[in-house]
Design an enzyme around this catalytic site. Sequence first.
Site, PDB file in Angstrom:
ATOM      1  N   CYS A  72      30.063  46.108  43.588  1.00 38.33           N
ATOM      2  CA  CYS A  72      29.147  45.860  44.695  1.00 38.33           C
ATOM      3  C   CYS A  72      28.620  47.177  45.273  1.00 38.33           C
ATOM      4  O   CYS A  72      27.890  47.880  44.591  1.00 38.33           O
ATOM      5  CB  CYS A  72      29.834  44.986  45.750  1.00 38.33           C
ATOM      6  SG  CYS A  72      28.672  44.155  46.847  1.00 38.33           S
TER       7      CYS A  72
ATOM      8  N   HIS B 202      32.435  40.274  42.572  1.00 38.77           N
ATOM      9  CA  HIS B 202      33.713  40.820  43.042  1.00 38.77           C
ATOM     10  C   HIS B 202      34.915  40.244  42.281  1.00 38.77           C
ATOM     11  O   HIS B 202      35.512  39.253  42.739  1.00 38.77           O
ATOM     12  CB  HIS B 202      33.891  40.482  44.530  1.00 38.77           C
ATOM     13  CG  HIS B 202      32.988  41.250  45.438  1.00 38.77           C
ATOM     14  ND1 HIS B 202      33.328  42.478  45.952  1.00 38.77           N
ATOM     15  CD2 HIS B 202      31.753  40.959  45.903  1.00 38.77           C
ATOM     16  CE1 HIS B 202      32.332  42.911  46.726  1.00 38.77           C
ATOM     17  NE2 HIS B 202      31.367  42.017  46.710  1.00 38.77           N
TER      18      HIS B 202
ATOM     19  N   GLU C 112      37.847  41.363  42.249  1.00 43.60           N
ATOM     20  CA  GLU C 112      39.052  41.505  43.090  1.00 43.60           C
ATOM     21  C   GLU C 112      39.203  40.359  44.081  1.00 43.60           C
ATOM     22  O   GLU C 112      40.245  40.223  44.723  1.00 43.60           O
ATOM     23  CB  GLU C 112      39.038  42.872  43.801  1.00 43.60           C
ATOM     24  CG  GLU C 112      38.221  42.969  45.080  1.00 43.60           C
ATOM     25  CD  GLU C 112      36.711  43.045  44.853  1.00 43.60           C
ATOM     26  OE1 GLU C 112      36.250  42.827  43.717  1.00 43.60           O
ATOM     27  OE2 GLU C 112      35.974  43.309  45.837  1.00 43.60           O
TER      28      GLU C 112
END
Lengths: 225, 85
Positions: A86, A194, A196
């Site tokens: 990002c 994302h 994560e």
Amino acid sequence: MRFAVIVFPGSNCDKDLFYAIKDGIHAEVEMVDYRENSLDEYDAVMIPGGFSYGDYLRSGAIAAQAPIIPAIKKLAHEGKPVLGICNGFQILTEIGLLPGALIRNRQNKFICESVELIVEDNQTIFTSEYSKKESINIPVAHGEGNYYCDDATLSTLKANDQIVFRYVNDINGSVDNIAGIINSKGNVLGMMPHPERALEKIVGSDDGLKMFQSILKSHMNRVNL
Amino acid sequence: MTLVKVYVTYKESILDPQGEAIETAIHGMGHNDINGVRMGKYFEINFTDDAKDIDTEIDTICDKLLANPNMETYRYEIVNAEGAK
């Protein structure tokens, strides 16, 4: 394997990344402040999402001048893994480790949703645990994730298999539905979604876990050679 | 003291959704003779009296920080303290 998660003023996915490594793959990880100037003790660098410097000037533009940047470039030139997610992807394009730029979403709106991606290339150190053309669900959260590059750059990216992730649907106007690209050497990856935030089924998807497992496994394979 | 006015704008090929939203608002105000709005950035940079090669410095600052050459171009004017060119 030792990971560094870089923390800029305004980073806000740094802790998610930290725990993705600590609890997701049980590797060593430390937060590294943007004012540091060495990463010699680390095997990989993660640049988190967020709004470094409040996105002043352009996303990632001011972070690109931070004291830690030369150390990130050095580690990248040594062939060690660098992952930018990002805002991290935006920073990687601003410092020239990846081509192109991220501009405002075509619909001029911040998008925050889970999206379907295709793993276009599973022959990278970041995606080896995925199967080729695997469909995965990963959240996006960005206002400036519209990947732009000129035609010559796009041809190069295609010719060298540097497009690693594509959106199944056009969500923001990105050239060729690009969600993530890798450098020609294969050790610097930038992506808007994302991984994560997709480590456990209880939060909607665990499709991001394989990315961190891939990085760890590739490192272990190299070390054991 | 020397003032430099820097203008950074998107290249023609780059989509400008903010400019489009502004254009829609202008049309909403009744100005239907407007055909196209592009948004850019404007900077005022003051140099000290001992600055020597302002053009070179400004080019470096623009190339490395103020503009992203992938999507933007810049131009600038150098104005002296009295405002005369």
